[in-house]
Scaffold this motif. Structure first.
Motif, PDB file in Angstrom:
ATOM      1  N   ASP A 111       0.834  -1.198   0.000  1.00 48.23           N
ATOM      2  CA  ASP A 111       0.000   0.000   0.000  1.00 48.23           C
ATOM      3  C   ASP A 111       0.872   1.252   0.000  1.00 48.23           C
ATOM      4  O   ASP A 111       0.630   2.215  -0.740  1.00 48.23           O
ATOM      5  CB  ASP A 111      -0.913   0.014   1.222  1.00 48.23           C
ATOM      6  N   ILE A 112       1.856   1.258   0.896  1.00 44.59           N
ATOM      7  CA  ILE A 112       2.747   2.412   1.019  1.00 44.59           C
ATOM      8  C   ILE A 112       3.491   2.653  -0.288  1.00 44.59           C
ATOM      9  O   ILE A 112       3.574   3.787  -0.781  1.00 44.59           O
ATOM     10  CB  ILE A 112       3.736   2.187   2.183  1.00 44.59           C
ATOM     11  N   GLU A 113       4.020   1.593  -0.866  1.00 42.81           N
ATOM     12  CA  GLU A 113       4.780   1.738  -2.099  1.00 42.81           C
ATOM     13  C   GLU A 113       3.895   2.125  -3.279  1.00 42.81           C
ATOM     14  O   GLU A 113       4.330   2.836  -4.191  1.00 42.81           O
ATOM     15  CB  GLU A 113       5.537   0.442  -2.378  1.00 42.81           C
ATOM     16  N   THR A 114       2.631   1.703  -3.261  1.00 42.35           N
ATOM     17  CA  THR A 114       1.677   2.129  -4.282  1.00 42.35           C
ATOM     18  C   THR A 114       1.478   3.640  -4.229  1.00 42.35           C
ATOM     19  O   THR A 114       1.479   4.325  -5.262  1.00 42.35           O
ATOM     20  CB  THR A 114       0.328   1.420  -4.102  1.00 42.35           C
ATOM     21  N   CYS A 115       1.315   4.164  -3.030  1.00 40.74           N
ATOM     22  CA  CYS A 115       1.129   5.611  -2.867  1.00 40.74           C
ATOM     23  C   CYS A 115       2.381   6.370  -3.280  1.00 40.74           C
ATOM     24  O   CYS A 115       2.306   7.416  -3.950  1.00 40.74           O
ATOM     25  CB  CYS A 115       0.758   5.935  -1.423  1.00 40.74           C
ATOM     26  N   TRP A 149      14.402   5.855  13.059  1.00 38.29           N
ATOM     27  CA  TRP A 149      15.117   5.762  11.791  1.00 38.29           C
ATOM     28  C   TRP A 149      15.246   4.308  11.345  1.00 38.29           C
ATOM     29  O   TRP A 149      15.020   3.978  10.176  1.00 38.29           O
ATOM     30  CB  TRP A 149      16.489   6.409  11.926  1.00 38.29           C
ATOM     31  N   ASN A 150      15.572   3.443  12.268  1.00 39.96           N
ATOM     32  CA  ASN A 150      15.801   2.036  11.930  1.00 39.96           C
ATOM     33  C   ASN A 150      14.508   1.271  11.676  1.00 39.96           C
ATOM     34  O   ASN A 150      14.471   0.365  10.833  1.00 39.96           O
ATOM     35  CB  ASN A 150      16.590   1.350  13.045  1.00 39.96           C
ATOM     36  N   ILE A 151      13.438   1.628  12.395  1.00 37.30           N
ATOM     37  CA  ILE A 151      12.190   0.869  12.286  1.00 37.30           C
ATOM     38  C   ILE A 151      11.336   1.311  11.102  1.00 37.30           C
ATOM     39  O   ILE A 151      10.724   0.478  10.424  1.00 37.30           O
ATOM     40  CB  ILE A 151      11.379   0.986  13.600  1.00 37.30           C
ATOM     41  N   PHE A 152      11.295   2.625  10.834  1.00 36.84           N
ATOM     42  CA  PHE A 152      10.359   3.144   9.832  1.00 36.84           C
ATOM     43  C   PHE A 152      11.019   3.794   8.619  1.00 36.84           C
ATOM     44  O   PHE A 152      10.391   3.876   7.565  1.00 36.84           O
ATOM     45  CB  PHE A 152       9.429   4.183  10.471  1.00 36.84           C
ATOM     46  N   ALA A 165       9.293  -1.471   3.054  1.00 36.53           N
ATOM     47  CA  ALA A 165       8.809  -0.142   2.685  1.00 36.53           C
ATOM     48  C   ALA A 165       9.486   0.901   3.563  1.00 36.53           C
ATOM     49  O   ALA A 165       9.609   0.729   4.778  1.00 36.53           O
ATOM     50  CB  ALA A 165       7.295  -0.061   2.834  1.00 36.53           C
ATOM     51  N   VAL A 166       9.918   1.985   2.958  1.00 42.62           N
ATOM     52  CA  VAL A 166      10.610   3.062   3.667  1.00 42.62           C
ATOM     53  C   VAL A 166       9.716   4.301   3.658  1.00 42.62           C
ATOM     54  O   VAL A 166       9.398   4.831   2.586  1.00 42.62           O
ATOM     55  CB  VAL A 166      11.965   3.379   3.012  1.00 42.62           C
ATOM     56  N   LEU A 167       9.306   4.745   4.834  1.00 40.65           N
ATOM     57  CA  LEU A 167       8.466   5.937   4.913  1.00 40.65           C
ATOM     58  C   LEU A 167       9.262   7.183   4.566  1.00 40.65           C
ATOM     59  O   LEU A 167      10.493   7.160   4.483  1.00 40.65           O
ATOM     60  CB  LEU A 167       7.856   6.057   6.309  1.00 40.65           C
ATOM     61  N   ASP A 168       8.545   8.295   4.386  1.00 37.41           N
ATOM     62  CA  ASP A 168       9.156   9.534   3.907  1.00 37.41           C
ATOM     63  C   ASP A 168       9.424  10.558   4.999  1.00 37.41           C
ATOM     64  O   ASP A 168       9.840  11.680   4.695  1.00 37.41           O
ATOM     65  CB  ASP A 168       8.262  10.158   2.835  1.00 37.41           C
ATOM     66  N   GLY A 169       9.180  10.195   6.251  1.00 33.87           N
ATOM     67  CA  GLY A 169       9.453  11.137   7.332  1.00 33.87           C
ATOM     68  C   GLY A 169       8.532  10.924   8.512  1.00 33.87           C
ATOM     69  O   GLY A 169       7.847   9.896   8.606  1.00 33.87           O
TER      70      GLY A 169
END
Length: 477
Positions: A111-115, A149-152, A165-169
């Motif tokens: 889902d995250i990568e789709t967005c 930083w390591n988890i998200f 998936a790597v979040l943007d902030g």
């Protein structure tokens, strides 16, 4: 690797050129919080309950930023944080990492990568109205920044709830506990951002009374990319726009230009997406459009609109589309398809059909008469008081020629050019859109298909009204 596989990769890469990337410097960005199913807290109509994140990133999406709400606990079991996304992923309905209270939401990676592939950014929001958050020292805050930083984000950990998936902030929605040591947390986090392979963002969601009791000293001390000011649940909310003694966007604009360490920080208008999304501050789409346009034209720090939350916006006749239309002047936003459910807890819906009374003679023949209770989108035309009118953006209950300024007067109905124009009502009964929640037997953790159709919640993830405690993002009164 086969020749066809190589062609497929090259074709996929070429498509990336056509996906607009997120631009924090713009003044027409839309932020939509996702995660708490605020609609479900006050309504029993499950068809409009919060859907998986990818549902809100389809071809009809107008959102630029999705903060995932919320990471509710900083130091849970095993010293690891915890989070809750209501009916989609939580400790109630999903497995947790061993020795922790952190739910494994790895099925959300797609889902995250789709967005993100659609040019949107996805961040994790820390806190919320009921969050168990705070620090006892700078060193504790710095260690927690390393953990986030390591988890998200761009680090590595054995407990990554969104897999690869790597979040943007991150977003700070701290509504209790004070501001101690948050500056150290943000500073340490930003040391990880330097030299990273992608851009990361830090935002905050202070309440509109200035300075904010919990975040005021933090946003003064370290640079933030944007602040999503909650103009609701307070005297300075959107309901006070016409009162210069209470409405204080100008104060926030002055802070951005004179006090913030980042003089390019953007200030957003935070708005409830429906009357049931907050205790006070909700205004109708026409009023919000007027506020947006006046504020955008007056203050250079203006960055866009934040809404609480996705479930409410989609159930309220696509309130997000109304805001985006106002932000962009009505350009290229899709027509809403969702219905506006009743604000009561019943499952009945407010429905409107196209007006039955239309002129039968003259240049406006065949053009429906304007009617209250019907929502119109940019480009829709109506007849009113002998004139043809065209909507500039989403509007409901705003009289053509009225102060809201949402209708363009195309002239008297004697003009032959108006005869071919028509109107469409965009509200449909809930029964017409309930198919979004159909096919319950499908696995909710499967990858969304190419059409971005939401994957329904599985039977193991029960309706949130039965299994989860809702956390509507209602701030301090």
């Amino acid at each position: 690797m086969s020749f066809l596989s190589i062609l497929h990769i090259l074709f996929s890469l070429s498509l990336l050129r056509y996906v607009s990337s997120f631009d924090i410097t713009r003044n027409d960005n839309l932020v939509l919080y996702w995660g708490q199913n605020s609609y479900g807290a006050t309504h029993s109509n499950t068809a409009d309950y919060q859907q998986r994140l990818s549902f809100y990133c389809g071809s009809d999406s107008v959102t630029d930023t999705f903060p995932l709400a919320f990471l509710t606990t900083f130091f849970g079991e095993g010293g690891v944080p915890s989070m809750d996304f209501s009916n989609i992923c939580s400790t109630d309905n999903d497995p947790v990492f061993s020795g922790t209270e952190l739910p494994n939401c790895s099925f959300m990676a797609s889902d995250i990568e789709t967005c993100q592939a659609a040019g949107k950014i996805v961040t994790i929001s820390l806190g919320g109205a009921t969050g168990a958050v705070g620090f006892t020292s700078d060193s504790q805050a710095q260690s927690f920044a390393d953990q986030i930083w390591n988890i998200f984000l761009g680090g590595s950990s054995s407990t990554r709830p969104f897999g690869n998936a790597v979040l943007d902030g991150i977003d700070l929605d701290v509504e209790g506990g004070g501001s101690a040591h948050y500056a150290a947390f943000v500073t340490q986090l930003q040391t990880h951002f330097k030299g990273a392979s992608k851009k990361y963002y830090v935002t905050a969601a202070p309440q509109c009374p200035f300075p904010d009791a919990n975040l005021g000293s933090v946003i003064n001390a370290v640079p933030f990319d944007a602040v999503y000011v909650q103009f609701y649940n307070n005297y300075c909310g959107l309901q006070a726009f016409s009162n210069p003694n209470d409405w204080n966007f100008g104060t926030w604009d002055n802070w951005a230009k004179t006090t913030s360490p980042n003089k390019n920080v953007k200030v957003y208008i935070g708005a409830p997406a429906d009357s049931t999304a907050a205790g006070s501050g909700y205004v109708d789409a026409g009023t919000l459009a007027n506020v947006i346009q006046q504020t955008k034209s007056q203050f250079s720090s203006f960055g866009g609109v934040m809404m609480w939350d996705a479930s409410q916006a989609y159930a309220n006749g696509r309130f997000d589309v109304a805001a985006k239309n106002a932000l962009t002047g009505g350009s290229s936003a899709p027509s809403p398809t969702s219905s506006k459910s009743s604000s009561s807890s019943s499952s009945s819906s407010k429905t409107s059909s196209a007006p039955s009374s239309t002129p039968t003679s003259g240049g406006c023949a065949g053009v429906a008469a304007w009617q209250t209770g019907v929502a119109y989108v940019g480009g829709d035309s109506v007849s009113f008081n002998g004139h043809l009118w065209t909507a500039k953006w989403w509007t409901e209950n705003d009289t053509p020629g009225g102060q809201a300024g949402v209708w363009t007067d195309d002239g008297a109905c004697t003009s032959a050019a108006v005869a071919t124009k028509s109107v469409k009502a965009i509200k449909t009964p809930v029964a017409d859109v309930s198919t979004r929640a159909s096919s319950e037997a499908q696995d909710a953790k499967s990858t969304p298909n190419a059409d971005d159709v939401v994957t329904p919640i599985s039977d193991t993830r029960k309706a949130a009204s039965e299994t989860s405690t809702f956390r509507p993002r209602w701030g301090r009164d």
